[in-house]
Enzyme design. Structure first.
Site, PDB file in Angstrom:
ATOM      1  N   ARG A  46      45.411  67.229 -83.248  1.00 58.67           N
ATOM      2  CA  ARG A  46      45.067  66.482 -82.038  1.00 58.67           C
ATOM      3  C   ARG A  46      44.936  67.401 -80.707  1.00 58.67           C
ATOM      4  NH1 ARG A  46      45.113  64.013 -77.766  1.00 58.67           N
ATOM      5  NH2 ARG A  46      46.059  62.092 -77.276  1.00 58.67           N
ATOM      6  N   GLU A  54      40.481  54.860 -77.152  1.00 56.78           N
ATOM      7  CA  GLU A  54      40.585  54.246 -78.542  1.00 56.78           C
ATOM      8  C   GLU A  54      39.289  53.807 -79.048  1.00 56.78           C
ATOM      9  OE1 GLU A  54      43.305  55.082 -80.059  1.00 56.78           O
ATOM     10  OE2 GLU A  54      44.701  55.730 -78.482  1.00 56.78           O
ATOM     11  N   ARG A  88      51.229  66.168 -86.763  1.00 52.63           N
ATOM     12  CA  ARG A  88      49.826  66.869 -86.451  1.00 52.63           C
ATOM     13  C   ARG A  88      50.017  68.044 -85.591  1.00 52.63           C
ATOM     14  NH1 ARG A  88      46.680  61.611 -84.135  1.00 52.63           N
ATOM     15  NH2 ARG A  88      48.647  61.683 -82.591  1.00 52.63           N
TER      16      ARG A  88
END
Length: 219
Positions: A46, A54, A88
């Site tokens: 990320r 999005e 992540r």
């Protein structure tokens, strides 16, 4: 300005210690990529300090396309800053050209500096890069009132989405259990469970965040 910001980042991480290299083998969206390391392990990254629209949001697809154009199949260097709640790696990605991918996305007008999470000393310079893109009305800044993705994820309606217009925001929302890592549709009896506190505007968003569909409601 570009040299100044790059210098600020490199001064903070003068030798890119605690870093790893690898090839970008997948771009999930504008700010999430997957790296294949020389050891053949895949690491989801990320991008630190920024937030892109999005997938279901206006400019979400264009942000993803920009990241693919710049980074797909490139050998990059990743400076790990943190780990998020999904496990992540959160990091700064350096491209073969020496440019910082996080900053390049801001410069192209496809991201906001994420104020809640961008806390390093160079974040103020990144904010200036964002402002310059806004002044130039490039990327998402062509929209006079773009909706930040952190607001959109919590139910704020964007100016345009990829979702059908006859689908209500509630019907388009899925909810994830942060403990079991399973997400549910609004009709599911587990939708309002104690740990169901993560909201998603699409099935794809939930899957991209590392959640699995409920086997009962099959969202």
């Amino acid at each position: 300005m570009y040299r100044f910001v790059m210098l600020a980042v490199l001064m903070f991480f003068p030798c890119w210690c605690w870093a790893f290299t690898g090839k970008v083998v997948n771009v999930a969206d504008g700010d999430t990529i997957t790296i294949l390391t020389p050891e053949k392990s895949q690491v989801k990254v990320r991008l630190y300090g920024i937030d892109t629209p999005e997938k279901g949001q206006a400019f979400g697809s264009k942000a993803a396309d920009f990241t693919k154009e710049r980074a797909a199949l490139q050998e990059v260097n990743v400076q790990e800053i943190d780990r998020d709640r999904y496990g992540r790696t959160v990091g700064i990605v350096k491209l073969p050209s020496g440019a910082i991918l996080n900053e390049e996305i801001l410069r192209a007008g496809f991201a906001w500096v994420y104020p809640q999470y961008c806390k390093q000393s160079f974040c103020s310079q990144w904010a200036e890069v964002e402002r310059q893109a806004q002044v130039s009305k490039i990327g998402l800044w062509a929209d006079p009132k773009p909706t930040p993705p952190w607001e959109w994820r919590h139910g704020a309606a964007g100016k345009a989405t990829d979702a059908p217009t006859n689908v209500s925001p509630k019907a388009a929302t899925f909810r994830g259990n942060t403990q079991s890592r399973v997400f549910h549709s609004p009709e599911c009896k587990h939708y309002n469970c104690k740990n169901c506190t993560e909201d998603f505007r699409s099935r794809e968003e939930a899957v991209s965040a590392g959640y699995k569909p409920c086997q009962m409601c099959k969202p």
